[in-house]
Design a protein around this motif. Sequence first.
Motif, PDB file in Angstrom:
ATOM      1  N   LEU A  49      -5.150   5.962  -2.429  1.00 14.97           N
ATOM      2  CA  LEU A  49      -5.066   5.127  -1.516  1.00 14.97           C
ATOM      3  C   LEU A  49      -4.237   4.227  -3.711  1.00 14.97           C
ATOM      4  O   LEU A  49      -4.995   4.177  -3.851  1.00 14.97           O
ATOM      5  N   LEU A  50      -3.057   3.577  -3.128  1.00 18.17           N
ATOM      6  CA  LEU A  50      -2.588   2.559  -4.467  1.00 18.17           C
ATOM      7  C   LEU A  50      -2.641   1.318  -3.832  1.00 18.17           C
ATOM      8  O   LEU A  50      -1.479   1.169  -3.205  1.00 18.17           O
TER       9      LEU A  50
ATOM     10  N   GLY B 220       8.500   2.436  -8.842  1.00 19.10           N
ATOM     11  CA  GLY B 220       9.281   3.754  -8.864  1.00 19.10           C
ATOM     12  C   GLY B 220       8.968   5.479  -8.432  1.00 19.10           C
ATOM     13  O   GLY B 220       8.901   6.055  -8.027  1.00 19.10           O
ATOM     14  N   THR B 221       6.972   4.916  -8.423  1.00 15.68           N
ATOM     15  CA  THR B 221       6.443   6.211  -8.093  1.00 15.68           C
ATOM     16  C   THR B 221       6.464   6.438  -6.407  1.00 15.68           C
ATOM     17  O   THR B 221       6.046   5.205  -5.584  1.00 15.68           O
ATOM     18  N   ARG B 222       6.720   8.032  -6.105  1.00 15.32           N
ATOM     19  CA  ARG B 222       7.106   8.251  -4.501  1.00 15.32           C
ATOM     20  C   ARG B 222       5.522   8.405  -3.392  1.00 15.32           C
ATOM     21  O   ARG B 222       4.685   8.634  -4.180  1.00 15.32           O
ATOM     22  N   GLY B 223       5.316   7.523  -2.667  1.00 16.59           N
ATOM     23  CA  GLY B 223       4.558   7.452  -2.041  1.00 16.59           C
ATOM     24  C   GLY B 223       3.915   9.181  -1.770  1.00 16.59           C
ATOM     25  O   GLY B 223       2.099   9.202  -2.181  1.00 16.59           O
TER      26      GLY B 223
ATOM     27  N   LEU C 215       1.054  -1.205   0.356  1.00 20.02           N
ATOM     28  CA  LEU C 215       0.238  -0.295  -0.253  1.00 20.02           C
ATOM     29  C   LEU C 215       0.794   1.675   0.152  1.00 20.02           C
ATOM     30  O   LEU C 215       1.747   1.175   0.656  1.00 20.02           O
ATOM     31  N   ALA C 216       0.382   2.113  -0.794  1.00 21.39           N
ATOM     32  CA  ALA C 216       1.765   3.456  -1.390  1.00 21.39           C
ATOM     33  C   ALA C 216       0.185   4.367  -1.161  1.00 21.39           C
ATOM     34  O   ALA C 216      -0.754   4.040  -1.569  1.00 21.39           O
ATOM     35  N   ALA C 217       0.398   5.810  -0.143  1.00 21.64           N
ATOM     36  CA  ALA C 217      -0.362   6.314   0.086  1.00 21.64           C
ATOM     37  C   ALA C 217       0.205   8.086   0.130  1.00 21.64           C
ATOM     38  O   ALA C 217       1.247   7.529   1.126  1.00 21.64           O
ATOM     39  N   PRO C 218      -0.490   9.346  -0.154  1.00 18.51           N
ATOM     40  CA  PRO C 218      -0.530  10.734   0.133  1.00 18.51           C
ATOM     41  C   PRO C 218       0.208  10.517   1.138  1.00 18.51           C
ATOM     42  O   PRO C 218      -0.488   9.921   1.743  1.00 18.51           O
ATOM     43  N   ALA C 219       1.181  11.544   1.573  1.00 16.91           N
ATOM     44  CA  ALA C 219       0.901  12.017   3.060  1.00 16.91           C
ATOM     45  C   ALA C 219      -0.070  12.854   3.791  1.00 16.91           C
ATOM     46  O   ALA C 219      -0.892  13.033   2.362  1.00 16.91           O
TER      47      ALA C 219
END
Length: 927
Positions: free
Chosen positions: A886-887, A877-880, A841-845
Amino acid sequence: MDYKNTLNLPQTEFPMRGNLPVREPEIIGRWQAMDLQSKIEAAGAGRPNFTLHDGPPYANGHIHIGHALNKILKDLVIKSKRMQGFYTPYVPGWDCHGLPIELKVDQELGSKKREMSKAQIRKECRAYARNWIGVQSTEFQRLGIFGDWEHPYLTMTPQYEAATARELARFAERGGLYKGKKPVHWCPSCVTALAEAEVEHADHTSPSIFVKLPFIDTLPVELAPLAGKKLSFVIWTTTPWTIPANLAVCLHPELPYVALETGGELLVMAEGLYEKVVAQLGITDYTVRATFLAPMFEKLRCRHPFYDRDSLLVLGDYVTLEAGTGCVHTAPGHGQDDYVTGLRYGLEIYNPVDDYGRYRDDVEFFAGLHVQKEANAAVSAKLAEVGALLNEGKVAHSYPHCWRCKKPIIFRATEQWFISMESNGLRDKALKHINDVQWIPHWGRDRIYNMIENRPDWCISRQRTWGVPITAFYCKKCGEAVADGKIMHHVANLFEATGSDVWFEREAKELLPAGTTCPACGHDDFDKEQDILDVWFDSGVSHAAVVEQNSKLQSPADMYLEGSDQHRGWFHSSLLAAVGTRDTAPYKAVLTHGFVLDENGRPMSKSMGNVVAPEKVIQKYGAEILRLWVATQDYRNDTRVGEHILQQVSEAYRRIRNTARYILGNLHGFDPATDSVPTTELLEIDRWALSRLVGLSERIEASYNAYDFHVLYHAVHNFCAIDMSAFYLDILKDRLYTAATDSPERRSAQTVMYLILDAITRLIAPVLTFTADEIWWELPGQREESVHLAALPRFATDLRDLELEERYKRLMAMRSDVTKALEVARTAKTIGSSLEARMQLAAPAGPWRDLLQQYRNELATLFIVSQVELVDALPDGTRGEEVPELLITIARAAGDKCERCWNYATSVGGASDHPTICHRCQAALKA
């Protein structure tokens, strides 16, 4: 090793299938064996009283779906109030007198009836009613309705009949009872007068005629230029049969009228209608010769079209421009407005029609003709013969019909007994006390207010046999009617001792107090009144006959609850009966429900084949489904029922039942007295579930207080389907099954599940009466013998944690996104079950990322996957902090599958004694 035997799998004897048609009678038998009704009565001692007074259904035939709706709604109110701490005695009742039973008995007796006395016929009616009371009582109890079924109130018992006679005596004592000749609703088919509540309006096609009545008096001076011309007033009517009774033509005192010249004569009609009228009459060549106001013609005379008598010109503000000519045909013996106008102008209240709807023998031209079947055509023909008929047609309109035989009725002046709406200010008092009552829904107040405001005097006499006699006498010498309160109370005492049949079994002198003489002439020989009381008076005095006399009940009653038709029926008659003798309303609140329609919104009828019989529903689905159907409906409006709707309700019932079954299965071996975890030590998700339960409990109790039962249904159903089955219970499975039996984490879950099921069982008990006890008897721990002896759940207010609920609301929304991603991965064959998944899981700040960080150790459990990893960057390579939302990426889980919990873990194989299970399961086995 077979690890299945080490799991805490659900165990319960609570069946998945309700099998309600079989199980419900068994539960009723268990209630009877434990004498539940007596225990409910005993438990109510010392509690505040809440009296819902039962409106009596008619003792004739099997119950229908409307009965089921009504009785179940009452049961919901009573049971919910009882569980809130009230003493709620429910005394069911039956309306036993009246025409339908008498007609049925007449049919059964046939020619034998001619040889029987009235007293003998009444005994047959009594037996007929008693049989159906037994049938309906059994049918109502089969619905799970609790009440004092061993001691119902019946309007035909000596005690009730005596109370009815006493209430009539009280009206007499107050001067509200009188006998007079007035036009009343009359059914020629049933041969009796009808009350307002016994009249239904239905579509009907009537003849429509325009008739001219020649003016025979001297013209007012203002119209002197018209002198010498033939002038007629034009009337319009849809009841040609009333023309023989015409005694006047009524004009509006303030409307302008015109005299039209056409064909060498003048026709008078309202200015606002003449263009429409001449079009209907086919007149194209005419001239308006004069315009004038009606008062100049007041008390001048026209001539009856074919009888040698005058027709007086009178004024009345009820004349309108809605239809007709503005000149209203007036027959004081055949209409309420006509009657009032006739009294004002000293006209005879003339009625040439007999009880069977035929002209009397002295009616010239039409003697013996039936006014509805033969007279209209004959009268029109006579009018045409004498040149008075201007036009003839037909009109479709709403027309009054008898609610029993469904045939059109007539207005007919007869000698009847009335309760005055004006004596002692009955109308004004009733209108005042309407405002003291809580009307549910609120529009009920306006409906009954308008009815009381405009209704005529109450006709309480009926020309039949089966009912409470009107306890009046007639002097044989002078004909004086004697309705004396003291005498009537004396007769009421005789009724209480032996029943009202005594009126028909004894002579008048045996019923009167010794020494009674006529107040008019002093004579001492009397005849008895042969009419009986309107059955609406019977049921309307139930506040006096039942509520006031039963020590379990309190007066005025807290609630009356019936269908919307009772604004003109029982609510109406009860209000007048109570205000007329006690100057107060008999109820504090009135709750009204609509009618039951089929699935397509059509009224049910045998001819259409769309009747839904409660018996058939119970045989197929069980009474519980009918009860739940009632709770799904907004009863304030008309409700619908049918096979498709019942199937949907049945599905909803199964979801609630299966939730209960799952929880019961996982409470196996749990003792709430020894195994419960203090609420301060509960796991967070368990505290969330408890908080949701507290909120549910508050919403449901509020819905009970507001009588919003459909709100209750949706709240419970959504809680079971969404909060429980789709989220909480789904997540709990792993902990419940795999944790050590008495581990804190398992006991935490069991504690909350126990509280949830205990509370839900109490909350649904008024609705799902059978199932609630079925669950109750399976719940662990010490408790009341029946849930119906328990109270609604009560929780400490600090158990509600709205901030926690808000966090979990966001987690549930995130879980929904995860579920969609898992389904995509499953379709792509990346995974099979969700436990085969490893998730990144990657989420924006911001809030979402903070929430994930806060719950990073619980995410795998929440999402029911084997591994969840929070990453700053995705494989591409996408930064969170760069992602807009939410990805989620999904891959196969790392490690091997644990044979015990089926989760994938790298710790599988780490122990030599149990090489095929994970470290978590190894710890559980050691425990």
